[in-house]
Write an enzyme that holds these catalytic residues in place. Structure first.
Site, short mmCIF file in Angstrom:
data_model
loop_
_atom_site.label_atom_id
_atom_site.label_comp_id
_atom_site.label_asym_id
_atom_site.label_seq_id
_atom_site.Cartn_x
_atom_site.Cartn_y
_atom_site.Cartn_z
N HIS A 1 0.84 -1.21 0.00
CA HIS A 1 0.00 0.00 0.00
C HIS A 1 0.87 1.26 0.00
O HIS A 1 1.21 1.80 1.06
CB HIS A 1 -0.93 0.00 1.22
CG HIS A 1 -2.03 1.00 1.13
ND1 HIS A 1 -3.35 0.71 1.43
CD2 HIS A 1 -2.03 2.31 0.76
CE1 HIS A 1 -4.10 1.79 1.25
NE2 HIS A 1 -3.31 2.78 0.86
N HIS A 4 1.77 5.11 -2.25
CA HIS A 4 1.37 6.12 -3.24
C HIS A 4 2.65 6.76 -3.79
O HIS A 4 3.34 7.46 -3.05
CB HIS A 4 0.51 7.20 -2.59
CG HIS A 4 -0.75 6.68 -1.96
ND1 HIS A 4 -1.96 6.68 -2.61
CD2 HIS A 4 -0.99 6.15 -0.74
CE1 HIS A 4 -2.90 6.17 -1.81
NE2 HIS A 4 -2.33 5.84 -0.67
N ARG A 43 2.62 8.70 -6.63
CA ARG A 43 2.22 10.00 -7.23
C ARG A 43 2.62 10.18 -8.69
O ARG A 43 2.70 11.32 -9.16
CB ARG A 43 2.82 11.16 -6.43
CG ARG A 43 2.63 11.10 -4.92
CD ARG A 43 1.18 11.14 -4.54
NE ARG A 43 1.01 11.35 -3.10
CZ ARG A 43 -0.06 10.99 -2.43
NH1 ARG A 43 -1.08 10.40 -3.05
NH2 ARG A 43 -0.16 11.23 -1.15
N ASN A 57 -4.36 6.38 -7.22
CA ASN A 57 -4.85 7.77 -7.21
C ASN A 57 -3.80 8.77 -7.68
O ASN A 57 -3.54 9.79 -7.05
CB ASN A 57 -5.42 8.16 -5.83
CG ASN A 57 -4.38 8.10 -4.72
OD1 ASN A 57 -3.34 7.47 -4.85
ND2 ASN A 57 -4.68 8.77 -3.62
N ASP A 71 -8.59 3.42 -3.60
CA ASP A 71 -7.99 3.89 -2.34
C ASP A 71 -7.82 5.41 -2.30
O ASP A 71 -7.39 6.05 -3.26
CB ASP A 71 -6.64 3.25 -2.06
CG ASP A 71 -6.11 3.73 -0.73
OD1 ASP A 71 -6.75 3.45 0.29
OD2 ASP A 71 -5.09 4.44 -0.71
N HIS A 105 -10.73 0.97 0.80
CA HIS A 105 -10.50 2.08 1.73
C HIS A 105 -11.84 2.32 2.43
O HIS A 105 -12.77 2.84 1.84
CB HIS A 105 -10.06 3.31 0.93
CG HIS A 105 -9.91 4.55 1.74
ND1 HIS A 105 -8.69 5.15 1.97
CD2 HIS A 105 -10.82 5.31 2.38
CE1 HIS A 105 -8.86 6.22 2.72
NE2 HIS A 105 -10.15 6.35 2.98
N HIS A 155 -5.65 -0.36 5.63
CA HIS A 155 -5.30 0.44 6.82
C HIS A 155 -6.34 0.45 7.95
O HIS A 155 -6.95 1.48 8.24
CB HIS A 155 -4.94 1.88 6.44
CG HIS A 155 -5.75 2.48 5.33
ND1 HIS A 155 -7.12 2.53 5.35
CD2 HIS A 155 -5.38 3.07 4.17
CE1 HIS A 155 -7.55 3.12 4.26
NE2 HIS A 155 -6.51 3.45 3.52
N ASP A 199 1.06 2.77 3.78
CA ASP A 199 0.21 3.82 3.21
C ASP A 199 1.08 5.05 2.91
O ASP A 199 0.65 6.19 3.11
CB ASP A 199 -0.95 4.17 4.14
CG ASP A 199 -2.06 4.92 3.41
OD1 ASP A 199 -1.95 5.13 2.18
OD2 ASP A 199 -3.04 5.33 4.08
N HIS A 235 3.36 14.18 0.68
CA HIS A 235 2.77 15.49 0.39
C HIS A 235 3.85 16.54 0.62
O HIS A 235 4.69 16.38 1.51
CB HIS A 235 1.57 15.78 1.30
CG HIS A 235 0.38 14.91 1.03
ND1 HIS A 235 -0.33 14.96 -0.15
CD2 HIS A 235 -0.23 13.96 1.79
CE1 HIS A 235 -1.32 14.07 -0.11
NE2 HIS A 235 -1.28 13.44 1.06
O1 DOR Z 1 -3.98 9.54 4.44
C1 DOR Z 1 -4.17 9.11 3.32
N1 DOR Z 1 -3.53 9.62 2.24
N2 DOR Z 1 -5.03 8.13 3.16
C2 DOR Z 1 -5.39 7.68 1.94
O2 DOR Z 1 -6.16 6.77 1.87
C3 DOR Z 1 -4.89 8.35 0.74
C4 DOR Z 1 -3.60 8.97 0.99
C5 DOR Z 1 -3.13 9.91 -0.11
O3 DOR Z 1 -3.24 9.54 -1.29
O4 DOR Z 1 -2.61 10.96 0.22
ZN ZN Z 2 -6.60 4.50 1.89
#
Ligand code: DOR
Ligand code: ZN
Length: 428
Positions: A59, A61, A63, A93, A150, A177, A230, A303, A307
């Site tokens: 899990h 991300h 980006r 995503n 998700d 999710h 999660h 997860d 950011h």
């Molecule tokens: O805290 C999170 N950030 N939970 C998620 O399910 C998505 C993720 C994100 O893509 O930033």
């Molecule tokens: Zn999630």
């Protein structure tokens, strides 16, 4: 011989291996376990170090495409390697969301250049809109074996039922999710004493419990496999435990922050402690820990959700998510192993064996003839998390300033050392 790891404590719960030995590697494969002498292109003294099958984080991300100012596939993979992770499953995503064979191909082609195993999930609904279902057959042919929206739930339960039915036909795993957005209603941290004290809108735990219950009921009715993402509440844990007892094909995961911290961290009004689902209470934290130990929770994931610092600057408006690939093993060793809760074998199950099993991937084993994919770590190494030293492009870690005991030292994938802590420290 290409590589000999001398005097390493090799632990693989799949084969029962649990002893100090040598491991010899040639042409990407483990060719001998036992006394290997000292003649090879590279010989590493691993006294005091453990070797477990390379970790798999199902899990993350990355980006990429579209939001690469936060992370890209190469920087995400660099973070993975530094954390002992040799395999990852990307969440869809991105921008555009991963919902077509074309985007899948872009991700897998780039992933193939990283030196680790990069897989991607794809969306359940087109553009994660909650509207039409994606073309799963086409996605399957492009190399997708898991689907998820998700970041958000599939709000329409009947649509989710249809997706689960189709997942059976296509042999895919559905990852959910679990958060009901109407119950969340704009909340930003766990709803409870802390949200009240801070005067901010809370995320009611029922938002998670309700969708977890819905998903297990739908999976049972379709005979499908559902994987709950999660898990953060004791309620969700109890629902999954009962469903497993009833024979429902449900698996689940949690992240280190959920068994390490509670929402008291939010008194700091620091958005680096905000993620969804949110940090909960001590009752939840303890239930997650218990569920990890009794087998209710199958996997530890991160997860990993990068950011930018500017985005995280405003406590109320910041997006949810925390990075985690470089701290996951350390946090888990510190809390569970050094906390006296479990041994290294159990940690290997949670972080390496079970994620591959849940996804139907071939197992990675430490045995002669197997492809060499290892996480080699020092269980006693003490270090403090300094966000600016992370390999990830984003530094939004919930563990900043934390001192951990245990750290990945070498990461080996397909017989190649893709991360060497000493070399890395000399470069950075
Ligand atoms: O805290 C999170 N950030 N939970 C998620 O399910 C998505 C993720 C994100 O893509 O930033
Ligand atoms: Zn999630």
């Amino acid at each position: 011989m290409d590589l000999i790891l001398k005097n390493v404590h090799a632990a693989d719960p799949q084969t029962g291996l649990d002893c100090v030995t040598d491991i010899a590697v040639k042409d990407g494969k483990i060719v001998k376990i036992g006394d290997c002498g000292g003649s090879a292109e590279r010989v590493i003294d691993c006294t005091g170090l453990y070797a477990v099958p390379g970790l798999f984080d199902m899990h993350v991300h990355f980006r990429d495409p579209g939001l690469t100012y936060k992370e890209d596939i190469f920087t995400g993979a660099a973070a993975a390697k530094a954390g002992g992770v040799t395999g990852v499953l990307l969440m869809p995503n991105s921008k555009p969301a991963c919902d077509t064979p074309k985007t899948v191909k872009y991700i897998l082609d780039k992933g193939a250049q990283t030196g680790i195993n990069v897989y991607t999930s794809a969306c359940i609904t087109e553009g994660m809109s909650g509207g039409g279902l994606c073309d799963y057959e086409a996605l399957k042919n492009a190399g997708v074996f898991a689907i998820t929206d998700d970041g958000r739930p599939v709000e329409n339960a009947e649509l989710m039922r249809q997706a689960l039915e189709l997942s059976v036909t296509n042999g895919m795993t559905v990852l959910s999710h679990c958060e009901d957005l109407k119950i969340i209603n704009g909340g930003i941290i766990n709803k409870g004493e802390v949200s009240k004290a801070l005067g901010v809108k809370g995320m009611d735990r029922a938002s998670e419990d309700y969708i977890t219950a819905r998903e297990t009921a739908l999976a049972a009715s379709c005979g499908a496999h559902i994987h709950i993402c999660h898990v953060s509440t004791y309620g969700s844990v109890n629902i999954i435990r009962a469903a497993k007892r009833d024979g429902v094909n449900v698996t689940c995961e949690t992240a280190p922050h959920y068994f390490t911290y509670t929402d008291e961290k939010l008194y700091s009004r620091d958005a680096d402690y905000r993620m969804s689902p949110p940090l909960r209470t001590e009752k939840d934290r303890a239930a997650i820990e218990e569920a990890l130990l009794d087998g209710t929770i199958d996997c530890i994931i991160t997860d990993h959700a990068p950011h930018a610092a500017e985005e995280k600057a405003d406590f109320l408006k910041a997006p949810n998510g925390v990075v985690g690939l470089e701290t996951s093993l350390a946090a888990t060793l510190t809390k569970l192993y050094h906390g006296g809760k479990c041994g290294i074998g159990k940690i290997a199950e949670l972080m390496s064996v079970n994620p591959r099993r849940v996804l139907g991937l071939p197992p990675v084993k430490i045995e002669e003839g197997a492809e060499c994919e290892l996480c080699i770590f020092d269980p006693e190494a003490e270090w403090t998390v300094e966000p600016e030293k992370l390999h990830s492009k984003s530094k939004n870690t919930v563990f900043k300033g934390e001192t951990f005991k245990g750290r990945a030292v070498y990461t080996i994938c397909r017989g190649k050392i893709v991360f060497d802590r000493k070399e890395d420290e000399n470069v950075t």
